[in-house]
Structures are given as C-alpha cells and as structure tokens.
Design a protein around this motif. Structure first.
Motif, PDB file in Angstrom:
ATOM      1  N   LYS A  82     -11.490  -0.512  -4.307  1.00  0.00           N
ATOM      2  CA  LYS A  82     -10.690   0.601  -4.806  1.00  0.00           C
ATOM      3  C   LYS A  82      -9.255   0.423  -4.338  1.00  0.00           C
ATOM      4  CE  LYS A  82     -11.993   4.689  -5.815  1.00  0.00           C
ATOM      5  NZ  LYS A  82     -12.838   5.703  -6.427  1.00  0.00           N
ATOM      6  N   TYR A  84      -5.566   2.392  -3.797  1.00  0.00           N
ATOM      7  CA  TYR A  84      -4.931   3.695  -3.655  1.00  0.00           C
ATOM      8  C   TYR A  84      -3.425   3.479  -3.608  1.00  0.00           C
ATOM      9  CZ  TYR A  84      -9.652   4.654  -1.962  1.00  0.00           C
ATOM     10  OH  TYR A  84     -11.014   4.740  -1.841  1.00  0.00           O
ATOM     11  N   ARG A  85      -2.710   4.359  -4.276  1.00  0.00           N
ATOM     12  CA  ARG A  85      -1.256   4.209  -4.312  1.00  0.00           C
ATOM     13  C   ARG A  85      -0.632   5.165  -3.303  1.00  0.00           C
ATOM     14  NH1 ARG A  85       2.841   2.971  -8.781  1.00  0.00           N
ATOM     15  NH2 ARG A  85       1.080   2.083  -9.915  1.00  0.00           N
ATOM     16  N   LEU A  86       0.273   4.651  -2.514  1.00  0.00           N
ATOM     17  CA  LEU A  86       1.009   5.491  -1.568  1.00  0.00           C
ATOM     18  C   LEU A  86       2.452   5.603  -2.057  1.00  0.00           C
ATOM     19  CD1 LEU A  86      -0.413   4.021   1.760  1.00  0.00           C
ATOM     20  CD2 LEU A  86      -1.084   6.105   0.613  1.00  0.00           C
TER      21      LEU A  86
END
Lengths: 369, 159
Positions: A82, A84-86
């Motif tokens: 997976k 995830y964008r920060l």
C-alpha cells in the motif's frame, strides 16, 4: 454481552493495546476517529516502526509538495503493497534532495541554499546553519541555479555533490537536538549539531595514513564510523561537544578497491562493523570486524539481523523484516535480498507515476506533540 | 496426587473445564496454583467472571492445547486461528475482542498480544470515516481538537 459491540465501549487499556499495535500511518489516522481514541493516542506518546518502509520522492521537475511511503516489508506477507501520500511538505520540496533520514526526520539538500531537517509527519523543520558559516577549508559560491563548493582548488556544484555525498542524521525525538555529518567526495567531511551556528570540518587526513579519506560513514549510539580510503575504520566519539577519535587497531587491509565495485559500511546491533563490496544489485563480499576491531572476517550471514544500507545499521529481523537480508536503494528502485544469494532482487518498482523518482528505505517513528 | 484445576464458567451456557498442567501453566493467574501447598485438595475450582462465557473460554483452551502440541509453522497457524487476513464480520470481531479481554484477565500475555495485533490489523489502511462507520464509533472531536489531531500526518480526513 450485547450483539452490537461498539468499539467506543472498549476498556481504555484494551483500546491502548490495539492502537499500540498499529502501523504508523493507521495510527496517525486513528488519532482523528473520536475523543477516546485521541486520548488513548496521547497516552501512547511515541510510535516506532520495526521494519523498513520505502519513501518515494517527487521528480525534481514536478511541483510536488508530497512524497509517498509504503510498508513493502510487512504488506509483502499479505500480498499487495500500500502507498500512502504525505502532503504539505513545502512547495519546493520536489526540487530538494533527501540525503539521510532518522526516524520520521529527513535531511534535505536544497540545491540553492542549504541543508535542513524536515519531519515528514509533523512537517516541523529544523533549520541548519548556512553553508557560509563554515569554519574550515570550504568556500561557498552562490549562483542563480545552484551552489558551488570549493575546497582548496577543487570545486563541485551541489547538483553533482549529491552523487558523491554521504550523510548521517541523528535527531533526538524528545529534545529535537540533532547531529548532521556530511561528506563530499573522499576528502571532505563536516558536521553541525544543535547549539552550533556554524559547520565544522572533520579532518580527513588525521592520524595514521591508512585512516585517511572517507568512502562512507555510519552513525550509531554517539559514534561516527568512517570508512577510510584503504578500507579501514576510524571511529569518532560524538558524545562530547567536540568529536574525539577513538583508538583503532585494525591491522590489515581486507582488499584493494577496484572499480566499479564500491564499498559501504554498516554497524550491527552488537556494534560490530560490516563492510560490503557491491555494485548495484550484486554483492561481492561481506566482511565483519571481530570483537576487538582488529581484523576483518568474511561472513556469509548477518546472524539473523537485517542490514538497512540507507541507515548504515542493522536491525533485528522482526515484523516482516527478513533475517540476513540487505535492504538497498539506488535511484528509482529499492532492492532487497538474502545475502547468501549474493544478489538483491528488485523489491519495488518506484516509478509508478511520472511525478515520483527516487526512493530510500527508512524506519519511521513519531513522537506525540 | 496430581492436581486438577477447574475453570467454572457461569452465565448463558454454564460449563466446567478441567485443565491439565500443560495448559494451565500458560495462564499467568493460575499457574502458581500448581505449585502451592494445597495438600488437602487435589482439585481447585476457579470461578470465571460471568462476562467471559463458556464459548470464549473454550476457544482459548482450544488454542492453548493445540499450541502445546503444534510445532511447525506455529506463527502462521497462530495468525490463521484468528483469520486476520480476511475482513471480519461483526460476530468474529466480537469474539476476538472477548478473547482478548478474557486472556488479559487470565494473564495470558502471548494471546493478548496476538489478539490485539489481529484487531490492529483490521484497522490497517482504513481512513477515519471508514473506521467510524464499520465499527460504530461516533466522531465526537470538536473542530479545534480535530485540527490538533490532524496536525500530524495526512492532511485530509478521509484520504
């Protein structure tokens, strides 16, 4: 017991145990679910991942103020990775280059002005002294698009320096005190720490000749390990204000350097030094210093630990981290592989999106505000 | 004379469970009973609180006795026992929470850890809105508290 079990009715201790088992991204989201969960997170105070995650940075040409993180190690067990964008890491973030990490802190090189430290979760920034503050042989020439470093008569632009750079970052999560050591090429090293207004040079030609030069650096428990030109280890103790050279007795040179192989070092859990000769995804040989630090033995296993090369240390193999594996990154790709096979497989193809380019391994951690 | 520990479950489906030593020593709260000086009785009865029904105690004992004999791929089997990879339905979640609370009461640390990790895995990758709707939690943070909570990490709720 009622049929409609509600998580909000969970006992505080039980809720806290569950939240403590969360990975860092889910933990950050869980904080915003409701009051009880937020309060439980505040009691937890800090979160530490145990296995390496990949962090993927934007392409320099894109105006991208975010990065991607992925827990490829643990999600490898259940199949898909997976991402995830920060967000909100700064408008110019895409043009800056990450050269080291420590927990959730990134050491970023802004090609035009300076080095700074950024927390990828809280977006907090720690400003480092400007290059011009330097007390040593370095001279800095500012230009429109980048900066030129001049050391004696040699000069290198920051853009090119990145490829010859080794850096270590240490940030104390609680006090935010930091130490940064940066080496450019074989013959120049400097450091800055909290409380300094300036960068200080670490001489690379001090002591016996076999300890000259700096091919690679690693940092653990207040000690900086420097791999010299002749593949010997020099150790500097940073626990006091000024670095102190520790006595070293390494007697023989394990091998001569022949290009295109390069040599990297890492420090194990028990503070032995590992040295690997590798090129891209091929490992030639691994050496380990003996307990007195006087000689090198060839080894074929990491004794159950995993070597995260971007961090210069080994970690216990728990939680999806595989024992005797090396985790390595180069340009767009992250690699991992069993040392006994001498070849690292490509763990993750990073170029999923043309806005993202290079990647590193890091072990995220977070402290409650 | 060998001692026998009996777990007495009351409530909906009352049942008594006899434990042999191999199983009983896995419970922190009762393993000491095997080494105490109960010469007068060779059978010790432990009352289990009503909220832990016989089905839950039965599941825990099933886990313990299989674990004592199962040697290979233990970690995989332990994970599989609680079906962590599949999205659990309400009943499974309820069972897992009950097992976690009961194993905490009985002092069985490893099972507490296993169940809390399984429950944590169910939350993984889900955004706060999904968590709230699936697990019936009311989002009661004020705007100011939410801003503080969001100061860390992902900027957008629901991302």
């Amino acid at each position: 017991m009622s049929n409609m079990v509600s998580w909000s009715k969970l006992h505080d201790d039980v809720l806290q145990l569950i939240l403590e088992g969360l990975d860092i991204i889910t933990y950050v989201r869980a904080r915003t679910v409701c009051k009880d969960w937020y309060a439980a997170c505040k009691r937890i105070t800090s979160v530490q991942e145990k296995s390496p995650w990949a962090i993927i940075f934007p392409d320099g040409r894109s105006k991208c103020g975010s990065c991607l993180v992925s827990d490829c190690c643990t999600s490898g067990l259940t199949g898909k990775c997976k991402f995830y964008r920060l967000h909100n890491l700064g408008n110019d973030f895409g043009t800056h280059r990450c050269i080291a990490t420590c927990g959730g802190w990134l050491l970023m090189l802004d090609l035009r002005s300076s080095l700074y430290v950024l927390n990828v979760f809280t977006r907090e920034r720690i400003k480092l002294p400007p290059f011009e503050s330097h007390k040593g042989r370095l001279c800095v020439e500012r230009r429109r698009r980048d900066t030129n470093f001049v050391i004696n008569k040699s000069s290198v632009t920051t853009r090119n320096a990145v490829n010859k750079t080794n850096a270590v970052l240490w940030v104390d999560e609680r006090t935010k005190r930091y130490l940064v050591v940066w080496s450019i090429g074989l013959w120049y090293m400097m450091y800055a720490r909290s409380g300094f207004d300036f960068w200080r040079e670490i001489p690379t030609r001090e002591g016996p000749e076999n300890l000259y030069g700096c091919q690679d650096i690693a940092y653990k428990d207040n000690k900086l390990y420097v791999l010299s030109r002749q593949n010997q280890i020099r150790i500097l103790d940073f626990s006091q204000e000024l670095p102190l050279a520790l006595p070293t007795n390494v007697e023989h040179q394990p091998f001569t350097n022949d290009r295109p192989w390069r040599v990297k070092i890492g420090v194990t859990v028990s503070e032995h030094v590992l040295m690997v000769k590798n090129r891209l995804n091929k490992i030639l040989k691994i050496f380990k210093s003996d307990s007195e630090g006087t000689s090198w033995d060839t080894v074929e296993s990491l004794e159950g630990e995993a070597w995260i090369m971007d961090l210069g240390v080994t970690v216990p193999a728990v939680n999806g981290t595989k024992p005797n594996y090396i985790y390595y990154s180069k340009d767009k790709y992250v690699y991992w592989g069993d040392v006994s096979t001498q070849e690292l497989g490509m763990g993750q193809y990073v170029n999923l999106n043309r806005n993202f380019s290079y990647a590193r391994w890091f072990i995220p951690s977070l402290r409650e505000l | 004379m060998s001692k026998i520990i009996v777990l007495k479950c009351v409530g909906h489906n009352p049942k008594d469970f006899e434990l042999d030593e191999a199983v009983a020593v896995q419970f922190g709260c009762i393993k000491d009973l095997f080494h105490s000086d109960f010469d007068a009785e060779s059978k010790i009865v432990v009352d289990v609180p009503m909220k832990f029904n016989s089905y839950i105690i039965g599941r825990i004992l099933e886990f313990c006795s299989s674990r004592a004999s199962f040697s290979s791929d233990r970690a995989y089997w332990e994970q599989d026992f609680f079906h962590p990879c599949r999205e659990p339905n309400q009943r499974k979640r309820k069972e897992l929470i009950a097992i976690m609370e009961a194993s905490e009461y009985l002092g069985m640390e490893s099972l507490v850890e296993l169940t809390t990790q399984s429950l944590a895995n169910y939350l993984k990758g889900k955004n706060p809105l999904t968590i709230r709707s699936l697990w019936k939690v009311e989002g009661d943070l004020t705007a100011e508290e939410e801003a503080k909570a969001l100061a860390m990490g992902v900027a957008k709720l629901g991302h």
